[in-house]
Scaffold this motif. Structure first.
Motif, mmCIF file in Angstrom:
data_model
loop_
_atom_site.group_PDB
_atom_site.id
_atom_site.type_symbol
_atom_site.label_atom_id
_atom_site.label_comp_id
_atom_site.label_asym_id
_atom_site.label_seq_id
_atom_site.Cartn_x
_atom_site.Cartn_y
_atom_site.Cartn_z
ATOM 1 N N UNK A 117 41.477 56.216 34.028
ATOM 2 C CA UNK A 117 42.842 56.189 34.586
ATOM 3 C C UNK A 117 43.505 54.817 34.516
ATOM 4 N N UNK A 118 42.714 53.809 34.171
ATOM 5 C CA UNK A 118 43.193 52.431 34.299
ATOM 6 C C UNK A 118 44.543 52.194 33.617
ATOM 7 N N UNK A 119 44.687 52.710 32.365
ATOM 8 C CA UNK A 119 45.910 52.415 31.611
ATOM 9 C C UNK A 119 47.167 53.039 32.221
ATOM 10 N N UNK A 120 46.987 53.991 33.136
ATOM 11 C CA UNK A 120 48.179 54.615 33.723
ATOM 12 C C UNK A 120 48.687 53.826 34.930
ATOM 13 N N UNK A 121 47.910 52.872 35.398
ATOM 14 C CA UNK A 121 48.322 52.122 36.591
ATOM 15 C C UNK A 121 49.383 51.083 36.258
ATOM 16 N N UNK A 122 50.134 50.694 37.324
ATOM 17 C CA UNK A 122 51.125 49.628 37.134
ATOM 18 C C UNK A 122 50.395 48.288 37.122
ATOM 19 N N UNK A 123 51.117 47.274 36.654
ATOM 20 C CA UNK A 123 50.519 45.936 36.564
ATOM 21 C C UNK A 123 49.986 45.485 37.923
ATOM 22 N N UNK A 163 42.097 38.368 38.814
ATOM 23 C CA UNK A 163 43.534 38.661 38.884
ATOM 24 C C UNK A 163 44.280 37.994 37.750
ATOM 25 N N UNK A 164 43.967 36.717 37.538
ATOM 26 C CA UNK A 164 44.660 35.972 36.492
ATOM 27 C C UNK A 164 44.356 36.574 35.114
ATOM 28 N N UNK A 165 43.066 36.909 34.895
ATOM 29 C CA UNK A 165 42.681 37.453 33.588
ATOM 30 C C UNK A 165 43.440 38.740 33.281
ATOM 31 N N UNK A 166 43.476 39.634 34.273
ATOM 32 C CA UNK A 166 44.171 40.909 34.052
ATOM 33 C C UNK A 166 45.652 40.661 33.803
ATOM 34 N N UNK A 167 46.229 39.776 34.602
ATOM 35 C CA UNK A 167 47.655 39.496 34.458
ATOM 36 C C UNK A 167 47.948 38.945 33.058
ATOM 37 N N UNK A 168 47.126 37.992 32.639
ATOM 38 C CA UNK A 168 47.347 37.350 31.349
ATOM 39 C C UNK A 168 47.136 38.334 30.185
#
Ligand code: ADP
Ligand code: MG
Length: 419
Positions: A116-122, A171-176
């Motif tokens: 489901x990960x790709x369906x989530x918002x940032x 958090x930073x890794x995912x955001x980047x």
């Protein structure tokens, strides 16, 4: 502190690597992703933030979770075994606890997150992954303490920085990563839009250019309706109509090969007088409909220019059509053919509405039109054709007096073929 920073660096490096991975085939992507993340994990574990009585504090879960979420189940399982083997190889107190913790992370990834990960918002992606690694970090400390009973005697700063760094790096890794992915998506979107735009411009241009021969043919057919036309004229009109329809067809072919370089266009020697005569004949019915009279003044003997016949007709027709359209209440369109040095000069002068200097400046710019049903492509096409013939167009115009288009094209001396 140093160790902490190097650990963060180990985790971030594969993310920069991601830039090269985005457009790769999925199979290779997974292999490379697994390799790069494994290296990152091994480096993290080899140079941990801290080592308290054999218990390693490091950021290995960050690349592990990232691998699972961005690479899929296979990557997650491969990484799991790599951490497992390497941890076994290092040895030390926490091996079984580690096994327990990492298995839990793997299960959470496999069962709940990956699909489901790709369906989530940032925001959900960032906060969710941060919560996950935060939970795992604290959970591992608690299990460790419960079993060995010593971990909370470790320096509080170490424990604290272990949890916080893990959470923040995650958090930073995912955001980047998401940022890199969104840039790539935007680039693709832009490319797609560009393509759509040129397609729509092309179709607008095709329909515009097809309208010219259709208008002309329509004019002839209208004339043919007239009963008292002699057979001679009838034949001429029919011939011209057929030629115009052929022209329409060849324009379609031309535009379909629009993207190809002009090398494919057949260039030949054109007899200026013949071609101008043809255009005058073709424009006659349309001029008649608008009560415009066409005059012709030819001041040269047989002369030749080099170009594509259809394109040259198209260019002249586009310009004459504009001229006639500029004379709503009738007027005069004059064709003048002359020579200046080694250049053939063709002038089209109308007594129409004329243009302001601003309008002249915008001539030839695609989609610049002052007409309700105009496409603003006629002059652009004409300018382009003259350019291909290595010539140029100059425009002189006065509002409410008229406009003169002056086309100059290098003359080609026609060398008679020697037998
Ligand atoms: P379109 O004819 O579809 O409007 P063109 O590129 O052929 O597109 O012409 C662009 C504009 O230039 C026209 O809308 C018209 O306002 C102006 N124009 C072109 N030729 C003349 C002319 N001979 N006299 C007055 N205006 C002209
Ligand atoms: Mg036009």
């Amino acid at each position: 502190m140093e160790n902490l920073l190097t650990n963060i660096l180990f985790v971030l490096l594969p993310i920069f690597f991601q830039i090269f991975l985005i457009n790769l085939n999925q199979k290779y992507k997974n292999i490379i992703l697994t390799t790069v993340l494994s290296i990152s994990i091994i480096l993290c574990m080899s140079f941990p933030i801290g080592n308290f009585e054999g218990h390693l504090f490091d950021l290995r879960y960050v690349p592990f979770v990232l691998g699972g979420l961005y690479g899929g189940k296979k990557v997650a399982i491969s990484l799991y075994f790599i951490i497992f083997i390497y941890r076994f190889f290092i040895g030390g107190a926490g091996f079984y606890i580690f096994m327990f913790d990492s298995t839990i992370v793997l299960l959470i990834l496999l069962i709940f997150l990956i699909r489901r990960y790709q369906t989530y918002s940032l925001k959900t992606k960032c906060s969710g992954t941060m919560a996950l690694v935060g939970f795992v970090a604290i959970f591992s400390l608690i299990t460790c303490h419960t079993i060995f009973g010593f971990i909370f005697h470790a320096p509080i700063l170490l424990l604290f920085s272990f949890v916080i760094t893990q959470v923040l790096t995650m958090g930073f890794s995912v955001y980047f990563l998401e940022y890199l992915i969104s840039i790539d998506r935007m680039k693709k979107q832009l490319y797609h839009n560009e393509k759509l735009k040129s397609i729509s411009e092309m179709s607008a241009s095709i329909s515009h250019e097809i309208r010219n021969p259709l208008t002309v043919t329509r004019g002839f057919l209208q004339l043919l309706k007239n009963q008292n036309i002699d057979n001679e004229k009838k034949k001429t009109y029919l011939d011209l109509s057929l030629r115009e329809l052929d022209r329409a067809e060849s324009i379609i072919t031309d535009y379909l090969t629009f993207a190809k370089p002009p090398v494919n266009v057949e260039m030949e020697l054109l007899n200026v007088n013949d071609e101008v005569n043809y255009v005058v004949d073709v424009m006659q019915p349309f001029a008649l409909m608008q009560s415009v009279s066409i005059t012709k003044e030819v001041l040269i003997n047989e002369s030749y220019i080099f170009g594509n016949k259809e394109q040259f007709h198209q260019c002249m027709i586009n310009l004459s059509k504009n001229a006639i359209e500029a004379m709503e209440n009738g007027g005069e369109l004059q064709f003048k053919v002359n020579k200046e040095g080694n250049k053939i000069i063709i002038q089209l002068t109308d007594t129409g509405v004329g243009m302001t200097p601003e309008q002249i400046a915008r001539l030839g710019v695609p989609f610049f039109t002052n007409k309700e049903k105009g496409t603003g492509l006629g002059t652009m096409v004409a300018f382009r054709i003259v350019k291909v013939m290595k010539g140029e167009i100059k425009v002189n115009s006065k509002l409410n007096i008229g406009t003169t288009f002056t086309i100059s094209i290098p003359e080609k001396v026609n060398k008679p073929a020697i037998d």
